[in-house]
Design an enzyme around this catalytic site. Sequence first.
Site, PDB file in Angstrom:
ATOM      1  N   LEU A  44       0.873  -1.172   0.000  1.00 53.42           N
ATOM      2  CA  LEU A  44       0.000   0.000   0.000  1.00 53.42           C
ATOM      3  C   LEU A  44       0.909   1.219   0.000  1.00 53.42           C
ATOM      4  O   LEU A  44       1.900   1.249   0.726  1.00 53.42           O
ATOM      5  CB  LEU A  44      -0.878   0.027   1.259  1.00 53.42           C
ATOM      6  CG  LEU A  44      -2.281  -0.590   1.206  1.00 53.42           C
ATOM      7  CD1 LEU A  44      -2.940  -0.473   2.575  1.00 53.42           C
ATOM      8  CD2 LEU A  44      -3.151   0.035   0.137  1.00 53.42           C
ATOM      9  N   ASP A  45       0.563   2.217  -0.787  1.00 51.48           N
ATOM     10  CA  ASP A  45       1.367   3.426  -0.811  1.00 51.48           C
ATOM     11  C   ASP A  45       1.371   4.098   0.556  1.00 51.48           C
ATOM     12  O   ASP A  45       0.455   3.907   1.364  1.00 51.48           O
ATOM     13  CB  ASP A  45       0.838   4.403  -1.861  1.00 51.48           C
ATOM     14  CG  ASP A  45       0.997   3.862  -3.270  1.00 51.48           C
ATOM     15  OD1 ASP A  45       2.006   3.189  -3.524  1.00 51.48           O
ATOM     16  OD2 ASP A  45       0.103   4.118  -4.095  1.00 51.48           O
ATOM     17  N   ARG A  46       2.375   4.895   0.793  1.00 48.85           N
ATOM     18  CA  ARG A  46       2.510   5.592   2.074  1.00 48.85           C
ATOM     19  C   ARG A  46       1.275   6.442   2.381  1.00 48.85           C
ATOM     20  O   ARG A  46       0.851   6.549   3.533  1.00 48.85           O
ATOM     21  CB  ARG A  46       3.764   6.469   2.031  1.00 48.85           C
ATOM     22  CG  ARG A  46       4.068   7.227   3.310  1.00 48.85           C
ATOM     23  CD  ARG A  46       5.307   8.094   3.110  1.00 48.85           C
ATOM     24  NE  ARG A  46       5.553   8.949   4.259  1.00 48.85           N
ATOM     25  CZ  ARG A  46       6.464   9.925   4.274  1.00 48.85           C
ATOM     26  NH1 ARG A  46       7.193  10.159   3.186  1.00 48.85           N
ATOM     27  NH2 ARG A  46       6.630  10.677   5.354  1.00 48.85           N
ATOM     28  N   SER A  48      -1.772   5.866   1.434  1.00 45.42           N
ATOM     29  CA  SER A  48      -2.998   5.072   1.436  1.00 45.42           C
ATOM     30  C   SER A  48      -3.146   4.350   2.770  1.00 45.42           C
ATOM     31  O   SER A  48      -2.182   4.178   3.509  1.00 45.42           O
ATOM     32  CB  SER A  48      -2.983   4.053   0.287  1.00 45.42           C
ATOM     33  OG  SER A  48      -2.900   4.719  -0.959  1.00 45.42           O
ATOM     34  N   ARG A 144      -0.194   2.819  -8.310  1.00 46.40           N
ATOM     35  CA  ARG A 144      -1.143   3.861  -7.923  1.00 46.40           C
ATOM     36  C   ARG A 144      -2.373   3.848  -8.819  1.00 46.40           C
ATOM     37  O   ARG A 144      -2.908   4.890  -9.229  1.00 46.40           O
ATOM     38  CB  ARG A 144      -0.460   5.240  -7.926  1.00 46.40           C
ATOM     39  CG  ARG A 144       0.685   5.327  -6.924  1.00 46.40           C
ATOM     40  CD  ARG A 144       1.389   6.683  -6.931  1.00 46.40           C
ATOM     41  NE  ARG A 144       0.565   7.750  -6.368  1.00 46.40           N
ATOM     42  CZ  ARG A 144       0.418   7.983  -5.068  1.00 46.40           C
ATOM     43  NH1 ARG A 144       1.015   7.207  -4.168  1.00 46.40           N
ATOM     44  NH2 ARG A 144      -0.337   8.985  -4.644  1.00 46.40           N
TER      45      ARG A 144
END
Length: 203
Positions: A44-46, A48, A144
């Site tokens: 998971l992106d930072r 998110s 993303r």
Amino acid sequence: MTEILLFHKPYDVLCQFTDSDGRKTLADFIKEPRYRGFYPAGRLDRDSEGLLILTNDGQVQHRIAHPSMKLNKTYWVQVEGVPDTQAINQLQSGVSLKDGVTKPAKARLLPSPPQIDERDPPIRSRKTIPTSWLELTISEGKNRQVRRMTAAAGFPTLRLIRVQIGHWKLGQISAGDFKTDTVHLPASKQKSPKTNFRKKHKS
């Protein structure tokens, strides 16, 4: 049986256990010695939030994270503006991105905001532009992807929360907490070794 962790990743946390720049990592939340050696199955992106699965089993990690397994992932997405029917249809049928057209997805406008805690820090808000929530389910993992999909449809993402991976759900796990579950993978079928037989020739 393999134990896994279902972790609710907060906003602004890296999906790793160390960081040379002193940013928040998984180690700030998962501190039990017994879980050393567990790593995320997927990312998971930072910026998110939501469900992250961790395991110390490479086969389980592959089954969950690899695109070939095609596990659906469901997100709650707060966007700027209120998507109309055309935008929802575009998200469902496929959105053209720089790295190709996305696969068909499930998308719907949530009738009301989900019952979740406010983000810390809160999202940016504009008095003249309303926000709304989408539920979006995808089966692939472009970089993303969800953010790029909503932006391409004309509704930038403000907040992104993953609430389900396959049959695993975020449920009532609070941000920064986790619960354990188990996975049972059937034993792989091993092929019997081939034996080379040489024909006997009469002399």
